[in-house]
Design a protein around this motif. Structure first.
Motif, PDB file in Angstrom:
ATOM      1  N   ALA A   1       2.377  -5.609  -7.339  1.00  0.00           N
ATOM      2  CA  ALA A   1       2.358  -6.565  -6.232  1.00  0.00           C
ATOM      3  C   ALA A   1       1.532  -5.092  -5.747  1.00  0.00           C
ATOM      4  CB  ALA A   1       2.970  -6.942  -5.737  1.00  0.00           C
ATOM      5  N   VAL A   2       1.159  -4.449  -5.927  1.00  0.00           N
ATOM      6  CA  VAL A   2       0.481  -2.583  -4.768  1.00  0.00           C
ATOM      7  C   VAL A   2      -1.056  -2.489  -5.429  1.00  0.00           C
ATOM      8  CG1 VAL A   2       0.330  -0.499  -4.839  1.00  0.00           C
ATOM      9  CG2 VAL A   2       2.440  -1.565  -4.356  1.00  0.00           C
ATOM     10  N   VAL A   3      -0.815  -3.122  -6.981  1.00  0.00           N
ATOM     11  CA  VAL A   3      -1.903  -3.045  -7.519  1.00  0.00           C
ATOM     12  C   VAL A   3      -3.343  -4.384  -7.099  1.00  0.00           C
ATOM     13  CG1 VAL A   3      -3.315  -2.865 -10.349  1.00  0.00           C
ATOM     14  CG2 VAL A   3      -1.235  -1.961  -9.862  1.00  0.00           C
ATOM     15  N   GLY A   4      -2.395  -5.276  -7.151  1.00  0.00           N
ATOM     16  CA  GLY A   4      -2.919  -6.495  -7.329  1.00  0.00           C
ATOM     17  C   GLY A   4      -3.711  -6.078  -5.228  1.00  0.00           C
ATOM     18  N   PHE A   5      -3.074  -5.924  -4.815  1.00  0.00           N
ATOM     19  CA  PHE A   5      -3.290  -5.854  -2.632  1.00  0.00           C
ATOM     20  C   PHE A   5      -4.718  -4.853  -2.833  1.00  0.00           C
ATOM     21  CE2 PHE A   5      -2.977  -3.380   1.023  1.00  0.00           C
ATOM     22  CZ  PHE A   5      -3.507  -5.041   1.733  1.00  0.00           C
ATOM     23  N   ALA A   6      -4.335  -4.008  -4.177  1.00  0.00           N
ATOM     24  CA  ALA A   6      -5.539  -2.551  -4.211  1.00  0.00           C
ATOM     25  C   ALA A   6      -7.133  -3.445  -4.512  1.00  0.00           C
ATOM     26  CB  ALA A   6      -5.135  -1.121  -4.586  1.00  0.00           C
ATOM     27  N   LEU A   7      -6.988  -4.155  -5.487  1.00  0.00           N
ATOM     28  CA  LEU A   7      -7.814  -5.133  -6.129  1.00  0.00           C
ATOM     29  C   LEU A   7      -7.891  -6.026  -4.958  1.00  0.00           C
ATOM     30  CD1 LEU A   7      -6.854  -5.651  -9.878  1.00  0.00           C
ATOM     31  CD2 LEU A   7      -8.613  -4.418  -9.402  1.00  0.00           C
ATOM     32  N   LEU A   8      -7.818  -6.915  -4.126  1.00  0.00           N
ATOM     33  CA  LEU A   8      -7.713  -7.436  -2.401  1.00  0.00           C
ATOM     34  C   LEU A   8      -8.988  -6.235  -2.200  1.00  0.00           C
ATOM     35  CD1 LEU A   8      -5.080 -10.184  -2.554  1.00  0.00           C
ATOM     36  CD2 LEU A   8      -6.811 -10.655  -3.319  1.00  0.00           C
ATOM     37  N   VAL A   9      -8.198  -5.231  -1.675  1.00  0.00           N
ATOM     38  CA  VAL A   9      -9.011  -4.871  -0.373  1.00  0.00           C
ATOM     39  C   VAL A   9     -10.004  -4.167  -1.259  1.00  0.00           C
ATOM     40  CG1 VAL A   9      -8.955  -2.708   0.350  1.00  0.00           C
ATOM     41  CG2 VAL A   9      -6.871  -3.600   0.063  1.00  0.00           C
ATOM     42  N   ALA A  10     -10.395  -3.693  -2.135  1.00  0.00           N
ATOM     43  CA  ALA A  10     -11.689  -3.286  -2.482  1.00  0.00           C
ATOM     44  C   ALA A  10     -12.796  -4.580  -2.970  1.00  0.00           C
ATOM     45  CB  ALA A  10     -11.439  -2.979  -4.611  1.00  0.00           C
ATOM     46  N   LEU A  11     -12.108  -5.692  -3.954  1.00  0.00           N
ATOM     47  CA  LEU A  11     -13.442  -6.577  -3.504  1.00  0.00           C
ATOM     48  C   LEU A  11     -13.080  -7.676  -2.763  1.00  0.00           C
ATOM     49  CD1 LEU A  11     -12.092  -7.745  -7.121  1.00  0.00           C
ATOM     50  CD2 LEU A  11     -13.423  -6.507  -6.431  1.00  0.00           C
ATOM     51  N   VAL A  12     -12.415  -8.117  -2.030  1.00  0.00           N
ATOM     52  CA  VAL A  12     -12.541  -9.084  -0.652  1.00  0.00           C
ATOM     53  C   VAL A  12     -13.592  -8.496   1.015  1.00  0.00           C
ATOM     54  CG1 VAL A  12     -11.230 -10.777   1.378  1.00  0.00           C
ATOM     55  CG2 VAL A  12     -10.247 -10.082  -0.446  1.00  0.00           C
TER      56      VAL A  12
ATOM     57  N   THR B   1     -16.387   3.206   0.310  1.00  0.00           N
ATOM     58  CA  THR B   1     -15.675   2.926   1.517  1.00  0.00           C
ATOM     59  C   THR B   1     -14.194   1.973   0.823  1.00  0.00           C
ATOM     60  OG1 THR B   1     -17.045   2.907   2.962  1.00  0.00           O
ATOM     61  CG2 THR B   1     -14.928   2.191   3.950  1.00  0.00           C
ATOM     62  N   TRP B   2     -14.462   1.039   0.459  1.00  0.00           N
ATOM     63  CA  TRP B   2     -13.525   0.073   0.530  1.00  0.00           C
ATOM     64  C   TRP B   2     -12.831   0.277  -1.402  1.00  0.00           C
ATOM     65  CZ3 TRP B   2     -10.524  -2.730   3.790  1.00  0.00           C
ATOM     66  CH2 TRP B   2     -11.452  -3.031   5.227  1.00  0.00           C
ATOM     67  N   ILE B   3     -13.941   0.889  -1.961  1.00  0.00           N
ATOM     68  CA  ILE B   3     -13.284   1.527  -3.659  1.00  0.00           C
ATOM     69  C   ILE B   3     -12.320   2.391  -3.106  1.00  0.00           C
ATOM     70  CG2 ILE B   3     -13.822   2.558  -5.733  1.00  0.00           C
ATOM     71  CD1 ILE B   3     -15.846  -0.229  -5.684  1.00  0.00           C
ATOM     72  N   TYR B   4     -12.590   3.006  -1.800  1.00  0.00           N
ATOM     73  CA  TYR B   4     -11.976   4.622  -1.472  1.00  0.00           C
ATOM     74  C   TYR B   4     -10.762   4.601  -1.126  1.00  0.00           C
ATOM     75  CZ  TYR B   4     -11.227   8.889   0.296  1.00  0.00           C
ATOM     76  OH  TYR B   4     -10.457  10.124   0.832  1.00  0.00           O
ATOM     77  N   ARG B   5     -10.993   3.162  -0.464  1.00  0.00           N
ATOM     78  CA  ARG B   5      -9.296   2.748  -0.025  1.00  0.00           C
ATOM     79  C   ARG B   5      -8.319   2.146  -0.839  1.00  0.00           C
ATOM     80  NH1 ARG B   5     -11.357  -0.177   5.915  1.00  0.00           N
ATOM     81  NH2 ARG B   5     -12.274   2.086   7.053  1.00  0.00           N
ATOM     82  N   ALA B   6      -9.261   1.737  -1.689  1.00  0.00           N
ATOM     83  CA  ALA B   6      -7.802   1.024  -3.004  1.00  0.00           C
ATOM     84  C   ALA B   6      -7.770   1.627  -3.735  1.00  0.00           C
ATOM     85  CB  ALA B   6      -9.270   0.284  -3.719  1.00  0.00           C
ATOM     86  N   LEU B   7      -8.912   2.932  -3.983  1.00  0.00           N
ATOM     87  CA  LEU B   7      -7.844   4.123  -4.422  1.00  0.00           C
ATOM     88  C   LEU B   7      -6.415   5.011  -4.303  1.00  0.00           C
ATOM     89  CD1 LEU B   7     -10.814   5.604  -5.931  1.00  0.00           C
ATOM     90  CD2 LEU B   7      -9.315   4.118  -6.960  1.00  0.00           C
ATOM     91  N   ALA B   8      -7.071   5.098  -2.574  1.00  0.00           N
ATOM     92  CA  ALA B   8      -5.699   5.763  -1.870  1.00  0.00           C
ATOM     93  C   ALA B   8      -4.688   4.921  -1.946  1.00  0.00           C
ATOM     94  CB  ALA B   8      -6.323   5.807  -0.415  1.00  0.00           C
ATOM     95  N   LEU B   9      -4.858   3.470  -1.972  1.00  0.00           N
ATOM     96  CA  LEU B   9      -3.232   2.857  -1.492  1.00  0.00           C
ATOM     97  C   LEU B   9      -2.890   2.513  -2.978  1.00  0.00           C
ATOM     98  CD1 LEU B   9      -4.821  -1.149   0.115  1.00  0.00           C
ATOM     99  CD2 LEU B   9      -3.189   0.941   0.296  1.00  0.00           C
TER     100      LEU B   9
END
Length: 737
Positions: A334-345, A356-364
């Protein structure tokens, strides 16, 4: 070792620092063909597998574990003993220095590279410093990535190693080598800290293994010779000098001395040992020379069995631990899926900046690692088991701790549990003939008996100097007494109820029995061919702490009841002294029925001697055996009280409650920190290095909180309640229901 289908094999695993490490080893081995039951114990670093070697040789298991980055020893037979008689030679090995292992060297190496790159950042052009940070990142992440892909091949894609590898490489790709190097270094430091904390938790088990001396002074005729303690055999005699530790479980055959048994039972006051007294391996002779006859093999001494029980207890995972394990399997994807959404949406849907958003997804991804959550329960359980062992309380696993914490009613056996278990003959009433003749007949029937009443009758007969005649065709009448043929006549030593049922009792006998029982005594009737010859009354004193122990249970909100096969009047007198309910005249099956009746309303703990009460112990939610390290006390029940103290029952429940509080605190710490940093990362307030600190910090906090249980003293750390619950009348006899 000869390889054959269905063989149980054990290995020692090195490098496991947390519950997720044990889960990775378990998951990798379970997937191998021919692997049946797989048990991994974190604290004792053991892997036990029921392995079909015709399908998967042991070498394949070893390769699978090494691929995950852990060390594995050559297989040993289950329960193999080390040189000190403890199960496994490694149990007593000292801890290695933190910097001597692979994780320590990785921290030092990545730290030096990071420091060099940081220095170059200020003294040299950025292009040179850039590659310094890249080198520091790669040096730290390559060992992690190697483990991640090994776990991927083993069918475990969602691991902290995989998330860490993705985050570090991703940071390099988006041009953030400085943060990537810091993240890798902090991750290495976190793994090292986990290892140090786990090693600290294992120290208690290692200390137990070191209690038994490596050598023993064997008596060989009139001579003494020093031999390894592991070579001792049952029946041999050893000499134990003042200040020395006893090398084996045994019985004293010569000498009188005080013995400090605190390493085994937690009892701080030395116990006086004289010929005939049992003595434990690892206890300290404090005063005079003792000669001890060995009664247990080194691999089966009390210390070795305690270590084995602690190891087995780790495999008996608590319901909460199993729930957390199942939850983490859902949580990670679920966390991996949420990180993908943060990077893509935001990028694809709203045209936001990719970096910016890939960076935040990696942190997640890093924040979402469940290490702290996974270790929250087993770390607390392991610490509680160790703290209990130090206080003479043995609990066989997390499930037992949870059951003890839920206990609302405690059922006590009387003889040997609430009482000393050493009754003495107080009255001999001969209806015909001499008292000595009556005692002789009763003792003849009881010869060979292990029942406390029978032993007391024999002891009184011998003390009076009365000859005990031979008996034949001896047999027990379950719940009623015993019968044998003496001088050609059938002699029965039975309960007054049995005498009444066969019509051997009359008004005069009933009156005398009633008077004796009203004084709190247990009465047996001696019969010849169905005719009463006389009465023998016995008294068994309460344990010194029985009243205080029962009172403390009441202060904790727990109701107590005494279950006994003794008569109602004697039981009532004793229960009155304790201020608890009682049920009397119970056969073993009646005790089971009483336990089941109470268990239908409340979680029930049954406390008994572990032998006669075995059915009732099994019927309760939790069975606790009294007894200083007896086989039954250690193996039949769910838990054992080694010091024979009634107060330790309350101490055990107090420890269990403290452990469950600790678990709830750990889960709150793990989920709370992650929840906070998930929100702050999505909104851009925290970055990669804080994400690693959040994950590592939560793991270290959870482990440190669990280690607090090692300081817990269950006999003093449970705050009493202000008011006691009302005690409803429950004084009944089996005959009346």
């Amino acid at each position: 070792m000869r390889e054959q289908a269905g063989t149980t094999i054990e290995w020692r695993i090195g490098g496991m620092d947390c519950g997720s490490c044990a889960a990775k080893v378990r998951g990798a081995v379970e997937r191998l063909p021919g692997a049946g039951m797989v048990e991994v114990t974190l604290m004792s670093e053991r892997l036990r597998v029921d392995l079909d070697a015709t399908r998967t040789p042991p070498a394949v298991v070893e390769d699978a574990v090494r691929a995950l980055g852990y060390t594995i020893s050559q297989p040993v037979e289950p329960g193999a003993s080390g040189p000190d008689g403890s199960p496994g030679a490694d149990a007593a090995q000292p801890s290695a220095r933190w910097y001597s292992g692979a994780k320590g060297r990785l921290v030092i190496g990545t730290g030096l590279l990071l420091a060099g790159a940081t220095l170059a950042r200020f003294l040299l052009p950025w292009d040179i410093a850039y590659w310094g940070f890249v080198l520091a990142t790669l040096a730290g992440i390559i060992p992690v990535a190697r483990r991640a892909f090994a776990m991927l091949r083993a069918g475990m894609p969602f691991t902290i190693e995989m998330l860490m590898s993705i985050a570090a490489v991703g940071a390099l790709v988006i041009g953030a080598p400085e943060e990537a190097a810091v993240v890798v270094f902090l991750f290495a430091v976190g793994e090292l800290l986990e290892g140090v904390a786990a090693d600290r938790a294992r120290h208690g088990i290692r200390a137990l293994g070191r209690l038994v001396p490596r050598s023993a002074l064997l008596k060989d005729g009139d001579a003494l010779r020093e031999i390894p303690a592991a070579d001792l055999r049952i029946g041999q005699q050893v000499l134990v000098r003042p200040g020395a530790r006893v090398p084996a479980d045994g019985v004293v055959v010569e000498g009188i001395s005080g013995v400090d048994e605190s390493p085994v039972t937690g009892e701080s006051i030395p116990s006086t040992k004289q010929p005939g007294a049992a003595i434990f391996a690892g206890s300290v002779n404090t005063e005079a020379v003792l000669v001890v006859e060995v009664t247990k093999a080194p691999a089966d001494n009390t210390i070795a069995r305690i270590i084995r029980l602690v190891e087995e207890a780790e495999s008996a995972r608590a319901p909460t631990e199993r729930f957390i394990d199942r939850f983490s399997r859902i949580y990670m994807p679920a966390v991996v899926g949420f990180a993908l959404l943060v990077a893509l949406v935001p990028t694809l849907g709203f045209g936001q900046d990719w970096g910016t958003w890939i960076y935040r997804a990696l942190a997640l991804l890093l924040i979402g690692c469940p290490c702290a959550l996974v270790i929250s329960v087993p770390a607390s359980i392991a610490s509680a088991l160790t703290a209990g062992t130090r206080s003479g309380l043995l609990l066989k696993g997390g499930a037992v701790i949870e059951a003890a914490a839920r206990t609302r009613r405690v059922a006590f056996d009387k003889t040997g549990t609430l009482t000393m278990g050493r009754p003495e003959v107080s009255d001999v009433v001969a209806l015909a003939g001499e008292e000595s003749d009556l005692l002789a007949l009763a003792a003849a029937v009881e010869q060979g008996s292990s029942h406390p009443l029978g032993l007391a009758i024999i002891a009184r007969t011998e003390a009076d100097g009365v000859a005990i005649p031979p008996a034949s065709d001896a047999r027990a009448i379950p719940g009623m007494g015993a019968v044998a043929v003496v001088h050609g006549a059938e002699i029965t030593v039975g309960s007054p109820r049995h005498a009444a049922e066969i019509g051997a009792a009359g008004p005069d006998i009933d009156a005398r029995v009633e008077a004796l029982e009203a004084e709190g005594k247990t009465v047996v009737v001696v019969l010849r061919e169905g005719r009463a010859l006389g009465l023998v009354a016995l008294r068994d004193g309460l344990r010194g702490d029985a009243a205080a122990g029962v009172s403390r249970l009441a202060d904790m909100g727990i109701r107590s009841v005494m279950l006994t096969g003794d008569n109602a009047r004697a039981a009532g007198s004793m229960a009155g002294m304790l201020g608890i309910d009682h049920r009397a005249g119970l056969l073993p099956e009646d005790k089971v029925a009483a336990i089941r009746e109470m268990a239908a309303r409340d979680p029930v703990m049954m406390v008994g001697d572990g032998i006669n009460d075995a059915p009732a112990l099994a019927a309760a939610h939790l069975g606790v055996a009294m007894g200083s390290g007896t086989d039954v006390a250690l193996e039949v029940a769910d838990a054992a009280v080694l010091r024979n103290r009634v107060g330790d029952v309350a101490a055990m429940i107090a420890l269990a409650r403290a452990a469950m509080r600790n678990i709830r605190q750990n889960v709150a710490i793990a989920l709370g920190l992650k929840g906070i940093f998930l929100v702050t990362t999505v909104f851009g307030f925290t970055g990669l290095w804080l994400a690693v600190l959040a994950d590592t910090g939560a793991t270290v906090l959870v482990t440190a909180n669990a280690l607090r249980l090692l300081l817990f003293r269950p006999d003093r750390d449970e705050p009493p309640r202000k008011a006691r619950p009302p005690q409803a009348p429950l004084s009944v006899c089996a005959k009346t229901g």
